[in-house]
Design an enzyme around this catalytic site. Structure first.
Site, short mmCIF file in Angstrom:
data_model
loop_
_atom_site.label_atom_id
_atom_site.label_comp_id
_atom_site.label_asym_id
_atom_site.label_seq_id
_atom_site.Cartn_x
_atom_site.Cartn_y
_atom_site.Cartn_z
N GLU A 1 0.82 -1.22 0.00
CA GLU A 1 0.00 0.00 0.00
C GLU A 1 0.85 1.27 0.00
OE1 GLU A 1 -1.01 -2.77 1.38
OE2 GLU A 1 -3.00 -3.00 0.49
N HIS B 1 -12.45 -4.76 7.78
CA HIS B 1 -12.76 -4.66 6.35
C HIS B 1 -14.09 -3.95 6.15
CE1 HIS B 1 -9.70 -7.80 6.24
NE2 HIS B 1 -9.58 -7.62 4.96
#
Ligand SMILES: Cc1ncc(C[n+]2csc(CCOP(=O)(O)OP(=O)(O)O)c2C)c(N)n1
Ligand SMILES: [Mg+2]
Lengths: 324, 337
Positions: free
Chosen positions: A60, A129
């Site tokens: 990321e 999530h």
């Protein structure tokens, strides 16, 4: 007008801008050949080729960093962070580097970039999530924060975000991906920082964002039909820039403000809205400002728990009836 | 295993290049010395991290870079920004928080940037700029500009995640980026060897990601220049990224008034004996360069440093109007209507 899903509108927005501008590139994890884990970017690889649509390692910081470095040297890149929760792994690049470099360099650097991510709950994925992180981004000067509530806005606001010369955090509501809506044919570009008002009820205004907008609209219809309470819904569409004038117009027209926020309670965007209303329209109010939010807990996974945690149309109705 | 560079021993450099290298060394040394003096006079607020002792890395690379190659560096970035041609007055004034600072006082010592000289910024969070430098290399690759991105960082930086993510991405996308690990043996105060299991924290790891890597004497400017030339050209020609680990040493502390008491006196002594400027000066004299030529360079640089200091000191403090400027590309900071 064509009917598209929210999911399809993502690819449509990207394709529109990639067609128009060669400097638009798109990278992320599993976005090219697989078409994205939420199937939002299918077909782009075939259409624009493997250089402009590219899979990255699970890195990321490298995604956010590459997008930044490329934006400062001539591209107009779009990066995908698969789940917005993962922003936590590259928040340094986003909040310390992307957000601040233009300011710190006295304007020497311009960063025309977008980072898209699937945001929020609804899929029973549990606390890592499912987060709504719009308030993380809103708290950092130098980031624009956009969160569409319907397919037409996905396309139009994504296009506007890509064309914008500032960094935009573009948060797609993952629970809305399967929803459908009319999307204008041909080029479609919206404006950042312009809220949209649904309905013209004169009793309360529900201020909402992204996945909370359809719930607020549904709640508004029930409040009118079942309780005779006239509602209007303000879809903010972007938190930065924030359309305060549309907000205050609706406050003045109704006199009662309810925010509907998916983010956990503390420092949610509704707190800022409440503060603005209190400072600038207090004497237009007929009662207290009420915030309807996810409680200040990590999001639980089980269906029943998740549904009872994130604001629902029923909770909005009940709260308004009780407080009104 | 990493290869130890032995380039300059055999190579022949022409005199103008050598004098330019000397001039860059002198410029950095005298600028940094002045920055330190101004700090002692309480004219520099905040912090600053000097490159005294590490000048040869910045000088050697800058000499080898094409004018439009990108520099990305750390908070220890005065040298790297200066040597790309940024205004000395602008840099000095930025340290002093003056209105004629290169960032108008909005960045300070740790964020020196001069985009017109392709010095793309000094980054103060350890490791962040490695993926950003890779991104600039990616743009150069896609746009076919032939530019190479050069990214400087310390030994301590090799233990943070962004280092590893950036090296892997650079290798797998074959990006035109040269990573330069300035191994000065210490993080802030902790010896790198005490927190890292491999001997060469940059080069040994780079090899694992499939990058070409090698170790160079970072106090020998000829050697740095030679290796830089080789690997910049390789990257420019599509040969992919490399990591150069340059062994060097700080003359002083990590930042500001750090007396660096944690370093053994013998270690300090042996490195100071290999001061890159003394080393280069004696090499040039050996090669037959007149002492006066070098003295003239030094005094020209001193004049420039004096002028920059005066121009910085004479300027008003940073302009408060700019507090609200340039958050956004439209020049302003509005977040609402
Ligand atoms: C992420 C992060 N952690 C810690 C720091 C504090 N810090 C600043 S410089 C430094 C040492 C870095 O060492 P090295 O990479 O060897 O560079 P050097 O200062 O020796 O040039 C540390 C720990 C920081 N700026 N960023
Ligand atoms: Mg170090």
């Amino acid at each position: 007008m064509a009917e598209l899903t929210y999911r399809e509108a993502v690819a449509a927005g990207l394709a529109q801008e990639m067609e128009r501008d060669d400097s638009v590139y798109f990278i992320g994890e599993d976005v090219a050949a697989p078409g994205g884990v939420f199937k939002t970017t299918g077909g782009l690889l075939e259409r624009f080729g493997p250089r402009r649509v590219r899979d990255t390692p699970i890195s990321e910081e490298a995604i956010a960093g590459a997008v930044m470095g490329a934006a400062m040297t001539g591209l107009r890149p779009v990066g995908e962070i698969m789940f917005s929760d993962f922003f936590a792994t590259c928040w340094d690049i986003v909040a310390n580097q992307i957000a601040k470099t233009r300011y710190m360099t006295n304007g020497q650097v311009t960063l025309p970039l977008v980072i898209r991510a699937a945001n929020g709950g609804g899929l029973r994925f549990g606390a890592q999530h499912s987060q709504s992180v719009e308030n993380w981004a809103m708290a950092v000067p130098g980031l624009k924060v956009v969160a569409p509530s319907n397919p037409a806005d996905v396309k139009g606001l994504l296009a506007a975000s890509i064309r914008d010369d500032d960094p935009v955090i573009f948060l797609e509501a993952k629970s809305l991906y399967p929803t459908k809506g009319e999307v204008p044919d041909g080029e479609h570009v919206e404006e950042l920082g312009r809220a949209v008002v649904h309905g013209d009820g004169e009793d309360v205004v529900l201020v909402a964002l992204a996945a909370m907008v359809p719930r607020a609209i549904e709640a508004g219809e029930r409040l009118r039909d079942e309780h005779g309470i006239g509602c209007r819904v303000v879809d903010l569409r972007s938190l930065v820039p924030l359309d305060v004038s549309t907000l205050l117009e609706s406050v003045r027209a109704t006199g009662r403000v309810f925010t509907v926020e998916e983010n956990p309670r503390l420092c949610g965007w509704g707190a800022e809205i409440s503060s603005i209303v209190a400072e600038e329209a207090l004497y237009d109010l007929d009662g207290p400002i009420v915030r309807i939010t996810t409680p200040h807990v990590p999001l639980p996974a089980a269906e029943t728990l998740e549904d009872a945690t994130i604001p629902s149309a029923s909770r909005i109705v009940d709260t308004v009836v009780k407080e009104q | 295993m990493s290869v130890v560079a032995r380039w300059a021993r055999e190579a022949k450099l022409d005199d103008p290049t050598r004098l330019e290298l000397y001039s860059k060394l002198s410029e950095i040394r005298q600028f940094e010395q002045r920055a330190y003096d101004l700090f002692l006079q309480n004219l520099v607020a905040g912090t600053s991290h000097l490159s005294l002792g590490q000048e040869a890395v910045a000088a050697g690379f800058a000499q080898a870079m094409r004018d439009d190659d990108f520099t990305f560096c750390t908070y220890r970035g005065h040298a790297h920004t200066l040597v790309r041609g940024a205004s000395m007055t602008g840099l000095m004034a930025e340290l002093l928080g003056r209105s004629n600072g290169i960032l108008a006082g909005k960045g300070g010592s740790m964020h020196l940037t001069s985009v017109e000289n392709y010095a793309m910024g000094s980054y103060a969070i350890v490791g962040s700029h490695l993926p950003i430098a890779a991104g600039a290399a990616w743009a150069a690759q896609e746009r076919g500009t032939g530019q190479v991105s050069v990214c400087f960082f310390g030994d301590g930086t090799t233990n943070i995640g962004a280092f590893h993510e950036a090296l892997n991405l650079a290798a797998v996308w074959k990006l035109p980026v040269v990573f330069v690990c300035e191994n000065n043996l210490y993080m802030e105060y902790t010896p790198i060897a005490s927190v890292t299991a491999v001997e060469h924290p940059g080069a040994d790891r780079a090899a694992a990601y499939g990058l070409e890597s090698l170790i160079v004497d970072g106090n020998d400017v000829d050697e740095v220049y030679g290796i830089a030339t080789t690997y910049l050209e390789r990257a420019r020609d599509g040969g992919g990224p490399a990591l150069i680990e340059a062994k060097t040493y700080r003359k002083g502390g990590h930042s500001r008034a750090d007396p660096a008491k944690y370093r053994p006196p013998q270690e300090v002594e042996s490195w100071l004996a290999r001061d890159p400027i003394i080393l280069y000066r004696s090499r040039l004299l050996e090669l037959g360069v007149e002492e006066k030529t070098l003295d003239d360079i030094d005094s020209e640089v001193l004049t420039a440093v004096d002028r920059a200091t005066e121009e910085a000191k004479a300027a008003p403090p940073a302009d408060e109007e700019l507090i609200h400027a340039d958050v956004w590309a439209d020049g302003g900071s509005r977040w609402r209507n």
